[in-house]
Design a protein around this motif. Structure first.
Motif, PDB file in Angstrom:
ATOM      1  N   GLU B  96       3.585  -7.178   0.470  1.00  0.00           N
ATOM      2  CA  GLU B  96       3.312  -8.457  -0.170  1.00  0.00           C
ATOM      3  C   GLU B  96       2.827  -8.168  -1.597  1.00  0.00           C
ATOM      4  N   GLY B  98       2.039  -9.977  -4.038  1.00  0.00           N
ATOM      5  CA  GLY B  98       0.925 -10.811  -4.499  1.00  0.00           C
ATOM      6  C   GLY B  98      -0.422 -10.313  -4.008  1.00  0.00           C
ATOM      7  N   ASP B  99      -0.423  -9.638  -2.861  1.00  0.00           N
ATOM      8  CA  ASP B  99      -1.670  -9.078  -2.334  1.00  0.00           C
ATOM      9  C   ASP B  99      -1.899  -7.650  -2.813  1.00  0.00           C
ATOM     10  N   MET B 100      -0.877  -7.073  -3.438  1.00  0.00           N
ATOM     11  CA  MET B 100      -0.938  -5.686  -3.879  1.00  0.00           C
ATOM     12  C   MET B 100      -1.287  -4.746  -2.726  1.00  0.00           C
ATOM     13  N   ALA B 176      -8.262  -2.971   7.774  1.00  0.00           N
ATOM     14  CA  ALA B 176      -7.496  -4.218   7.783  1.00  0.00           C
ATOM     15  C   ALA B 176      -6.657  -4.248   6.514  1.00  0.00           C
ATOM     16  N   LYS B 177      -5.679  -5.160   6.510  1.00  0.00           N
ATOM     17  CA  LYS B 177      -4.758  -5.194   5.369  1.00  0.00           C
ATOM     18  C   LYS B 177      -5.330  -6.043   4.234  1.00  0.00           C
ATOM     19  N   VAL B 178      -6.593  -5.840   3.966  1.00  0.00           N
ATOM     20  CA  VAL B 178      -7.243  -6.487   2.828  1.00  0.00           C
ATOM     21  C   VAL B 178      -7.979  -5.402   2.042  1.00  0.00           C
ATOM     22  N   VAL B 179      -8.166  -5.634   0.746  1.00  0.00           N
ATOM     23  CA  VAL B 179      -8.659  -4.542  -0.097  1.00  0.00           C
ATOM     24  C   VAL B 179     -10.163  -4.341   0.014  1.00  0.00           C
ATOM     25  N   LYS B 180     -10.829  -5.252   0.699  1.00  0.00           N
ATOM     26  CA  LYS B 180     -12.285  -5.123   0.817  1.00  0.00           C
ATOM     27  C   LYS B 180     -12.645  -5.476   2.243  1.00  0.00           C
ATOM     28  N   ASN B 181     -13.324  -4.577   2.930  1.00  0.00           N
ATOM     29  CA  ASN B 181     -13.537  -4.791   4.357  1.00  0.00           C
ATOM     30  C   ASN B 181     -14.617  -3.845   4.855  1.00  0.00           C
ATOM     31  N   ARG B 207      -3.713   0.014  -0.737  1.00  0.00           N
ATOM     32  CA  ARG B 207      -3.875  -0.920  -1.839  1.00  0.00           C
ATOM     33  C   ARG B 207      -3.035  -0.347  -2.980  1.00  0.00           C
ATOM     34  N   TYR B 209      -1.420  -0.395  -7.069  1.00  0.00           N
ATOM     35  CA  TYR B 209      -1.786  -0.648  -8.464  1.00  0.00           C
ATOM     36  C   TYR B 209      -0.554  -1.096  -9.239  1.00  0.00           C
ATOM     37  N   PRO B 210      -0.773  -1.874 -10.316  1.00  0.00           N
ATOM     38  CA  PRO B 210       0.365  -2.191 -11.185  1.00  0.00           C
ATOM     39  C   PRO B 210       0.770  -0.938 -11.965  1.00  0.00           C
TER      40      PRO B 210
END
Lengths: 493, 448
Positions: B96, B98-100, B176-181, B207, B209-210
């Motif tokens: 995703e 948008g979620d990077m 989890a598939k979130v950058v902060k947890n 996670r 990076y651009p």
């Protein structure tokens, strides 16, 4: 604990730390009965205040030998009931171990004691143009030992990460009193990454007595932009567009109308009270980079119908823009007698959806919700406003909070981004993890804390399997069905 | 394990006969001279689980295998019955932009993953060697990284979730598939760098990076390591944000210069500084870098962009390169100001022992990699060299690990070196997660 046993224990602890290092008075002990989340209270039977690692060792050995539960506490600013003496016993207050032991600017490291207040380190090295990056909102009060326990975040996490990304070494007193060292100034120590596992273990693995952290060179330039939007969707779409443009701000913070109004009643940061949302974007880095990115960010705000953009011209203006955000939790007192803060995380693209759903829950429960969040990393802080004097309102707030958490998990998120599980969220763990997932975590706990004497009753759900026999659960707690469990909103294994 | 035929039969039942090798066909999967009786390539996480459960029942020793680029890492295994190849688990599970965040199966190569993510202007910020063969699971297990770790960190900073199959076949997730947890313990940290001794990774979520708008490089020649080190220290203490700062011994510098097609005087050491950002900021920072280098006495300065920039870093990343006699590779870690000293003493000690040596160092993280030609050298001498340089690293406040060595050298040294009193905890973790000791037995620290 029997009176006589308590007196013996107090005497033994005084022999370690001196007369003035042990608190036995019930009124004084009340200070230690809760952390920043005041809905849970548990008073320790004794508080001990060591000054040295050797004293921490002796306290741990004593508790281990006497089979007394014990728990470490930093500044008590935690927001999950993590430093509560749930089974009574001894609380180890680390406030007297608050020294900066070494600053090594050329090697970009500092060595500190656990009771050191987070912001002291940055203050100390400011003259060298260095700082310590993790900056939780409570950084002027919280201790770095507590930050280690909770793996604290802060507003700069999108670019700089959380506590664990900045800790490279630990000296730890294990629950049996043995001292071990993990890592140090040099990176990549051989073996399992015990530093990495220890950070965020919520005080259940050991008590750290010395911490080696990275310190960073201050950025050459910082620019803070505030966008005022008519709706939270417009602000949210701006964040998506910033991400899509490949721009990585140091922070991206968002607030909704109710939060703005609370803040303006409180600290008067100059946010327009009729706005749908305020978006704070901070860019930092080399001057040429920051200057090159201000225009694109402004343009993306304009594309999303921003009403007004303010760009801080100097540090004073920058601090004013931040003042409202930093004071947001405290400002809730201006509009509500009580609030219950949540800390769930969602994949960032799900932000508009979860906000709509939170709005619907708010209508359903007839409780107002103010939303403050770290939009850059999807960490929500819905503040559920209630009045504890009204019978049942706290319960309604908790119930609504549980529903929000469940939806966040269903959207692929996490129940806590930076506050920790602690006492508060332990029974929500099964929403996110299977019994096998939890068992893998318990394996680690058994290695560090085999007797479960250190900080019992935290993180893990209380055990249902033992109910029928009336036995005590794995973490020493008797099973009582929680209201939310009866409602099917949370479950235990 | 007394039943290799039984193991092969079970493996064929689980993954299909066409995905099982035995006998001479298994020879390319030898680890430190031990050839496994069976090599099996499961096609799903469930098959990994069933295969491990079967191996567990038979007490067969298992080595997970990604791209096979890090088989030199670790002490010689005590035993090896089954190589479990992740080659078929090579797909993108979830991406995703948008979620990077991106979730990849563990057997996907880094190059394939990057090719996918680059389309959206994003990337996994890890640049270890051999990206075309190294798999994301293997990179995590070996905690491999490259020059850009100065800017982006290592796997412990970039991995937000994993799925892992444990020794008994149980499947769990971490993170989890979130950058902060911070929900529960951070199990990802335990698995990163554990060399497959606690379980076999099947899925990794990063996670992202651009991609920087531009990346360019300043390459300076210096007469001495001390002078180059002084320039590096100035740069790292400044507000510049380099993506990589690499100190190169004379031989390594000449190779990098040759790759970048710039002239190089023999004997000069090199300092390569990578800057990434929007073009204006890249050029402003490169000008500052050039000023620091000249101030520290650089003899020649080169500005590398485009293909020259890429080729220079490829040479550094792939150090000592496919053609070099790569018999002994060491990795020392020290506080960053001690990097030039570790590098020069390591080279000096090699010279005293008539060993050809070259070195590269990631100055910011304080990592020095030595490549020593130990071909035709008595193993005692090579082992003595390892222990001596390890002593120097310890004296300078760090430690040293052997990344690759001939078997007769490995038999004489502990490739990991001492880990102190924490070993008891590490052994405890191993006993909890793999009580029968079937996962890569003997290869990790302290005989784990």
């Amino acid at each position: 604990m029997e009176r006589q046993r308590k007196a013996q224990l107090a005497a033994a602890l005084m022999a370690v730390v001196g007369q003035d290092g042990v608190i036995t008075d019930e009124d004084e002990l009340r200070v230690y009965e809760c952390d920043g989340l005041t809905i849970f209270k548990a008073r320790p039977e004794l508080v001990v205040l060591p000054r040295t690692r050797e004293q921490v060792e002796a306290v741990a050995r004593l508790c281990h030998r006497e089979r007394v539960p014990f728990v470490a506490r930093g500044a008590g600013t935690g927001l999950s009931g993590g430093a509560l003496a749930l089974e009574g016993g001894v609380m180890v207050g680390l406030n007297r171990m608050s020294h900066i032991l070494e600053v090594d600017v050329p090697n970009q490291r500092a060595v500190v004691q656990p009771g050191m207040v987070n912001v002291w380190l940055s203050n100390k090295i400011a003259g060298d143009n260095f700082y310590y990056a993790p900056d939780p909102a409570s950084q002027t009060a919280c201790s770095i030992g507590g930050n280690i326990a909770e793996n604290s975040g802060g507003v700069h996490t999108p670019k700089y990460g959380v506590t664990v990304n900045h800790v490279v070494g630990l000296e730890v007193v294990l629950p049996d009193g043995e001292v071990v060292e993990f890592g140090g100034k040099a990176l990549d120590p051989p073996g399992y990454d015990l530093t990495g596992v220890f950070v965020g273990s919520e005080g259940t693995f050991g008590i750290c007595t010395k911490i080696t952290v990275r310190i960073l060179r201050k950025p050459e330039a910082v620019k803070t932009l505030m966008g005022v939007f008519e709706s939270i969707e417009d602000a949210s779409n701006t964040v998506s567009d910033i991400v899509a443009a490949g721009i990585l701000p140091a922070c991206v913070e968002m607030m909704d109308t109710l939060s703005i109004q609370a803040v303006e009643k409180g600290v008067r940061a100059g946010y327009p009270t009729d706005a749908g949302s305020v978006l704070l974007v901070e860019l930092d880095g080399p001057r040429a980079e920051v200057e090159a990115l201000v225009d694109p960010v402004s343009r993306l705000m304009k594309q999303n119908k921003v009403r007004e953009i303010r760009i801080a011209k100097d540090d004073a203006e920058r601090l004013l823009l931040w003042k409202g955000r930093k004071a947001a939790f405290a400002a809730m007192g201006q509009i509500s007698p009580d609030y219950y803060v949540q800390d769930a995380v969602i994949p960032r693209t799900k932000l508009p959806q979860i906000l709509r759903e939170i709005g619907a829950f708010s209508d359903e429960y007839k409780l107002r919700v103010a939303n403050v969040f770290h939009a850059g990393d999807g960490n929500l802080h819905p503040l559920i406003l209630y009045d504890g004097r009204n019978e049942g309102e706290l319960h309604k707030a908790e119930e609504m909070g549980a529903k929000i958490m469940r939806r966040c998990i269903e959207l692929g998120g996490s129940i806590t981004g930076e506050h920790g599980v602690g006492r508060e969220k332990r029974d929500y763990m099964p929403l996110m993890y299977t019994p096998a997932d939890l068992e893998a975590m318990l394996k680690v706990k058994r290695v560090f804390n085999p007797d479960g004497l250190l900080n019992p009753g935290k993180i893990f759900p209380t055990t249902k399997g033992c109910v029928e026999a009336g036995a005590v659960g794995r973490d020493g707690l008797r099973y009582r069905p929680h209201r939310l469990e009866v409602m099917g909103l949370a479950q235990r294994f | 394990m007394g039943d290799p035929a039984g193991l092969a039969r079970r493996a064929q039942e689980i993954v299909g006969a066409e995905h099982v090798r035995t006998g001479p066909a298994a020879a390319p999967f030898a680890v430190d001279g031990l050839t496994p009786g069976v090599v099996a390539a499961p096609g799903s996480e469930e098959e990994v689980s069933r295969l491990l459960a079967a191996a567990h029942g038979l007490e067969a020793a298992v080595a997970p295998w990604g791209g096979g680029t890090k088989t030199g890492l670790g002490n010689p295994p005590r035993r090896l019955d089954l190589v479990l190849s992740l080659a078929r688990l090579n797909r993108v599970v979830d991406y995703e932009p948008g979620d990077m965040t991106a979730t990849l199966q563990a057997g996907m190569t880094l190059a394939a993953a990057q090719a996918h993510l680059t389309q959206k202007g994003q990337f996994i910020a890890l640049d270890p060697a051999a990206a075309a063969r190294a798999t994301v699971g293997g990179i995590l297990a070996a905690n491999a990284s490259g020059p850009r770790r100065l800017r982006y960190g290592t796997a412990r900073d970039l991995v937000i979730a994993v799925r892992i199959v444990h020794a008994d076949g149980a499947v769990t997730k971490g993170g989890a598939k979130v950058v902060k947890n911070v929900t529960g313990y951070d199990m990802n940290k335990l698995y990163v760098g554990s060399l497959g001794t606690l379980g076999i990774l099947t899925e990794v979520t990063f996670r992202l990076y651009p991609l920087p708008a531009t990346e360019e490089t300043h390459l300076s020649a210096f007469p001495t390591l001390e002078a180059a080190g002084a320039a590096a220290a100035e740069i790292l203490g400044s507000p510049l944000v380099p993506h990589a700062v690499e100190l190169l011994s004379a031989a390594a510098a000449a190779a990098a210069a040759r790759a970048a097609n710039v002239p190089w005087s023999p004997g000069q050491v090199g300092l390569a500084v990578m800057i990434g950002s929007v073009p204006d900021a890249v050029h402003a920072q490169l000008a500052d870098v050039a000023r620091f280098c000249r101030g520290a006495g650089s003899a020649a300065d080169h500005h590398l962009r485009g293909a020259a920039h890429s080729a220079c870093w490829e040479a550094v990343r792939e150090f000592p390169g496919p053609d070099a006699p790569r018999s002994l590779i060491l990795k020392g870690s020290v506080p960053l100001t001690r990097v030039p000293e570790l590098m020069s003493r390591g080279e000096g000690l090699a010279g005293q022992r008539h060993l050809a040596c070259q070195a590269v160092a990631e100055v910011g993280p304080g990592i020095v990699r030595f490549s020593v030609d130990a071909g035709g050298v008595p193993p005692e001498r090579a082992a003595d060299y390892v222990e001596t340089v390890r002593g120097v690293a310890a004296e300078l406040g760090g430690h040293l690990v052997v990344l690759e060595a001939p078997l007769d050298v490995k038999r004489r040294v502990d490739v990991w070196g001492p880990v102190g009193k924490a070993l008891r905890l590490m052994q405890g973790l191993k006993a909890q997660f793999d009580p029968k000791g079937i996962l890569n037995p003997g290869r990790f620290v302290g005989g784990i």
